[in-house]
Design an enzyme around this catalytic site. Structure first.
Site, PDB file in Angstrom:
ATOM      1  N   SER A  43      11.048  -0.771  26.419  1.00 31.62           N
ATOM      2  CA  SER A  43      12.235  -0.378  27.184  1.00 31.62           C
ATOM      3  C   SER A  43      13.421  -0.082  26.264  1.00 31.62           C
ATOM      4  O   SER A  43      13.481  -0.544  25.116  1.00 31.62           O
ATOM      5  CB  SER A  43      12.627  -1.499  28.145  1.00 31.62           C
ATOM      6  OG  SER A  43      11.523  -1.904  28.915  1.00 31.62           O
TER       7      SER A  43
HETATM    8  N1  SAH Z   1       8.666  -5.506  28.492  1.00 33.80           N
HETATM    9  C1  SAH Z   1       8.017  -4.449  27.751  1.00 33.80           C
HETATM   10  C2  SAH Z   1       8.033  -3.120  28.448  1.00 33.80           C
HETATM   11  C3  SAH Z   1       7.360  -3.177  29.744  1.00 33.80           C
HETATM   12  S1  SAH Z   1       6.556  -1.695  30.267  1.00 33.80           S
HETATM   13  C4  SAH Z   1       8.565  -4.332  26.365  1.00 33.80           C
HETATM   14  O1  SAH Z   1       9.533  -5.027  26.013  1.00 33.80           O
HETATM   15  O2  SAH Z   1       8.021  -3.558  25.604  1.00 33.80           O
HETATM   16  C5  SAH Z   1       5.722  -2.424  31.644  1.00 33.80           C
HETATM   17  C6  SAH Z   1       4.479  -3.205  31.261  1.00 33.80           C
HETATM   18  O3  SAH Z   1       4.031  -3.827  32.463  1.00 33.80           O
HETATM   19  C7  SAH Z   1       3.333  -2.347  30.767  1.00 33.80           C
HETATM   20  O4  SAH Z   1       2.869  -2.845  29.535  1.00 33.80           O
HETATM   21  C8  SAH Z   1       2.263  -2.485  31.857  1.00 33.80           C
HETATM   22  O5  SAH Z   1       0.933  -2.468  31.358  1.00 33.80           O
HETATM   23  C9  SAH Z   1       2.619  -3.852  32.427  1.00 33.80           C
HETATM   24  N2  SAH Z   1       2.148  -4.104  33.793  1.00 33.80           N
HETATM   25  C10 SAH Z   1       2.144  -3.267  34.856  1.00 33.80           C
HETATM   26  N3  SAH Z   1       1.659  -3.893  35.943  1.00 33.80           N
HETATM   27  C11 SAH Z   1       1.358  -5.168  35.549  1.00 33.80           C
HETATM   28  C12 SAH Z   1       0.810  -6.311  36.223  1.00 33.80           C
HETATM   29  N4  SAH Z   1       0.454  -6.275  37.501  1.00 33.80           N
HETATM   30  N5  SAH Z   1       0.639  -7.451  35.520  1.00 33.80           N
HETATM   31  C13 SAH Z   1       0.972  -7.526  34.211  1.00 33.80           C
HETATM   32  N6  SAH Z   1       1.483  -6.469  33.513  1.00 33.80           N
HETATM   33  C14 SAH Z   1       1.677  -5.315  34.182  1.00 33.80           C
END
Ligand code: SAH
Length: 228
Positions: free
Chosen positions: A63
């Site tokens: 992000s």
């Molecule tokens: N916090 C991260 C960016 C998040 S992007 C950082 O600092 O880099 C969103 C993430 O959520 C992705 O890696 C995606 O694979 C994950 N995601 C989406 N749905 C999810 C779920 N149900 N459970 C766990 N992770 C999930």
């Protein structure tokens, strides 16, 4: 902001950009102290201290620092909390949470991202994050209650209310809320607070996150673009 007589670093530059919007000194200090280059793919390291989201593989992104800092500010951590982070991705957001709280449990459904995040957290010298591989859309009931919950993927209100049920009294949840199923990109940051008589919700500014993919209850993840 004074940097004393030491050289101004890329971290200082990012912090000075963020400080125009984020007054919280603890959050700014956390941003300064976590090496974002450790959390981005090697070929993008030159851009790691820029205030931009970057691809981390699998169609996911690390992000934008400003959005991460804003979410941290909204959580108002004091240092003694147990935090659940949903959507580990690169692990960068979890690393910042770990600087501001006692312990972080971070859950990611893509094993390859979680494995890379483990290496990045170790490289950054952060040892109070526990990584879990699995579907975080239902939280992590067996480890609840949490003093704070950070959701790094867009969810609907029903899902957030269910997650809010895993907050300790007085706890806070911060997440991107997608309220209109036919426009999943229209999202707002929201803060849910657990009060004795239920959850309150506070809607903040628009943001844009990838969807929280629920292996149990949808929405389905869009197909990945073919790789060259
Ligand atoms: N916090 C991260 C960016 C998040 S992007 C950082 O600092 O880099 C969103 C993430 O959520 C992705 O890696 C995606 O694979 C994950 N995601 C989406 N749905 C999810 C779920 N149900 N459970 C766990 N992770 C999930």
């Amino acid at each position: 902001m004074s940097s004393g007589d030491r050289a101004i670093t890329d971290a200082d530059t990012l912090v000075s950009v963020l400080s125009g919007t984020i007054p919280d000194e603890r959050v700014l200090e956390a941003v300064r102290s976590v090496p974002r280059p450790a959390f981005v793919p090697p070929e993008l390291r030159a851009e790691a201290w820029h205030n931009v989201a970057l691809p981390i593989g699998g169609g996911q992104t690390i992000s934008q620092p400003l959005v991460v800092a804003r979410m941290l500010e909204l959580l108002r951590l004091r240092g003694d909390e147990l935090v659940l982070d949903i959507g580990t991705g690169s692990g960068y957001h979890a690393a910042l949470l770990a600087r501001l709280a006692r312990r972080v449990i971070s859950i990611e459904r893509r094993p390859e991202l979680s494995r890379k995040a483990a290496a990045s957290l170790a490289a950054a010298g952060i040892d109070n994050v526990e990584l879990v591989i699995g579907d975080g859309s239902l939280g992590l009931a067996k480890r609840a209650p949490f003093d704070a919950i950070n959701v790094a993927a867009a969810s609907d209100l029903e899902a957030l209310r269910a997650l809010g049920g895993q907050l300790a009294a007085g706890g806070r949840l911060v997440a991107p809320l997608a309220e209109d199923a036919s426009h999943p990109d229209l999202q707002r940051l929201v803060v849910l607070r657990a009060h004795p008589r239920g959850l309150t919700i506070w809607r903040c500014e628009p943001v844009r996150f990838v969807p929280l993919v629920s292996d149990a209850r949808g929405p389905r993840e869009p197909p990945e673009p073919p790789t060259a």
